[in-house]
Design a protein around this motif. Sequence first.
Motif, PDB file in Angstrom:
ATOM      1  N   LEU A  20       1.081  -0.958  -0.176  1.00 39.09           N
ATOM      2  CA  LEU A  20      -0.012  -0.120   0.572  1.00 39.09           C
ATOM      3  C   LEU A  20       0.791   1.114   0.051  1.00 39.09           C
ATOM      4  CD1 LEU A  20      -3.477  -1.027   2.479  1.00 39.09           C
ATOM      5  CD2 LEU A  20      -3.455  -0.766  -0.234  1.00 39.09           C
ATOM      6  N   SER A  24       3.086   3.353  -7.115  1.00 41.19           N
ATOM      7  CA  SER A  24       2.954   2.576  -8.544  1.00 41.19           C
ATOM      8  C   SER A  24       2.530   3.126  -9.792  1.00 41.19           C
ATOM      9  CB  SER A  24       1.367   0.975  -7.984  1.00 41.19           C
ATOM     10  OG  SER A  24       0.447   2.441  -8.019  1.00 41.19           O
ATOM     11  N   GLU A 171     -14.672  -1.835   3.335  1.00 42.41           N
ATOM     12  CA  GLU A 171     -13.348  -0.977   2.805  1.00 42.41           C
ATOM     13  C   GLU A 171     -14.082   0.670   2.547  1.00 42.41           C
ATOM     14  OE1 GLU A 171     -10.379  -2.516   0.631  1.00 42.41           O
ATOM     15  OE2 GLU A 171     -10.849  -1.492  -1.014  1.00 42.41           O
ATOM     16  N   THR A 433     -12.212  -2.648  -9.416  1.00 40.89           N
ATOM     17  CA  THR A 433     -10.730  -2.531  -8.904  1.00 40.89           C
ATOM     18  C   THR A 433     -10.432  -3.993  -7.157  1.00 40.89           C
ATOM     19  OG1 THR A 433     -12.084  -1.480  -7.259  1.00 40.89           O
ATOM     20  CG2 THR A 433     -10.992  -0.156  -8.190  1.00 40.89           C
ATOM     21  N   ARG A 434      -8.839  -3.726  -6.824  1.00 45.27           N
ATOM     22  CA  ARG A 434      -8.982  -4.865  -6.198  1.00 45.27           C
ATOM     23  C   ARG A 434      -7.704  -4.362  -5.414  1.00 45.27           C
ATOM     24  NH1 ARG A 434      -9.698  -9.559  -8.336  1.00 45.27           N
ATOM     25  NH2 ARG A 434     -10.240  -9.061 -10.639  1.00 45.27           N
ATOM     26  N   ASP A 435      -7.260  -5.000  -4.859  1.00 46.51           N
ATOM     27  CA  ASP A 435      -5.990  -4.524  -3.470  1.00 46.51           C
ATOM     28  C   ASP A 435      -5.415  -5.635  -2.717  1.00 46.51           C
ATOM     29  OD1 ASP A 435      -7.802  -4.912  -1.080  1.00 46.51           O
ATOM     30  OD2 ASP A 435      -8.023  -2.429  -1.996  1.00 46.51           O
ATOM     31  N   SER A 436      -4.618  -6.228  -2.114  1.00 42.77           N
ATOM     32  CA  SER A 436      -4.352  -7.272  -1.407  1.00 42.77           C
ATOM     33  C   SER A 436      -5.157  -7.848  -0.202  1.00 42.77           C
ATOM     34  CB  SER A 436      -3.207  -6.652  -0.706  1.00 42.77           C
ATOM     35  OG  SER A 436      -1.687  -6.116  -1.649  1.00 42.77           O
TER      36      SER A 436
END
Length: 459
Positions: A20, A24, A171, A433-436
Amino acid sequence: MRILKQTVFIGVLSILTCILQAQSAYDAIHILDREIGFGTRALAMGGAYTGLADDYTAIYWNPAGLGAIQNYEFFTELSHMNFANNANFANNWTLNDQTYTRFRSLGVAIPFPTKRGSFVMALGYNRISDFDENLLFSGFSDQANGVGFTITDNNDETDYYPFEKDVHRFEQVSSEGGLHQWSIGGAVALSPNVTFGITAAYTGGKEQYRFNFDQNDINNIYSEYPGDFDRYKINRYLQSKYNALSLKIGGLIRLSKGLKIGAVMTLPSGFVIEEVHANDDELTFDDGYVDATEETGRWEYEVTTPFYFDGGFSFGNRFIILTTSVRYRDWSQTRFDIRSSDLKDADYREFLGENDQIRLKYQPTVEYHLGGEINLEKLRTKLRAGYALFPSPLRDVNRDQDRQFLTGGVSFAIDKYVRFDITYLYGTWERETRDSYTPGGTKEDITVKKVLIGFSYEF
């Protein structure tokens, strides 16, 4: 009595936090990927203003258009936006909308006396891009996100305990801010049909980014000591400052009566970016014990944005105007840059590695803008409409992720010198969208509604 538990190492989670924090490819592209410019007339006509610009807002769209101004002109503008995001996570839809009111422009154009042709200068403050957006979702997920903890108990026994699936996840992501320019521009008539102009601008801006994630064991699946987790929460805060200088060169040619063609080249800008970030997280166990950590840091780096080119033409008479324009920009030429003194730092070297990701993930795009205006002379009113297409700079994505805007507006002449404009923008696109923390990803349907109010005074 419960034995005291202490999390001495957060395994996979510490890796996720680093992900995070690291910048990037998206962070570099993000600087200008929401740029739409300003101006009630220009935006009401879909931003198709390169071949038409003939007022103060030409300082952004095509500085050569400043040469058409014959009287002193004062311009100001305000906007109000509603950003609505309908997000689908784990088959659960969540609608979140926010409103943002922004001051967008204040400027003046000054024509100077000449023996022939024209010479016009303009200067002012203009907001060209908004970072304002929001995302909110929640739902029960059986997908593993790799979160786990290494725990040492009071018996000095250490082991790894996962807390990664069959949990309720929440989230919320929000961003506020934008880019503005302090600009000075000028135009000269090289001949009766050819005008040349230049705009120099200092571009500055701020962004406030907030990320909140909550993972909750609502079904009490993780109940075996010492891995009897109840909840994990993490908050991330990021404040960014942007500074750059830019130069725009434009030309405008009158091909025949009522027909004009324009072209603009904007040179690369080197954005200096200062970031301050902070993270805090909190792990709660079933017995109420809480383990919390905090972390802060700073980054300073540069991003060089690529050339971009605008071209367009317009045709009109005293009753109607039709106009179109395109903008070409090769996003894959965006680059991170760091100071040579920072090369010894492995974290900073990762910035340069992201340049490879920019080349692989991003592509050139061509924006399309169409617009028209009808002059109702007897009513001292002008009606405007337009369309704009902003293709996604990402390679190999669904074209539903392209941003599309339908635009319209009305202009009222209060008297010979004062004009009042109202413009409405309606934009839609999708985003994935996606994150860890949410490996399953989120599908978003985004709707933007923006009202702009402009006031101009010629004297």
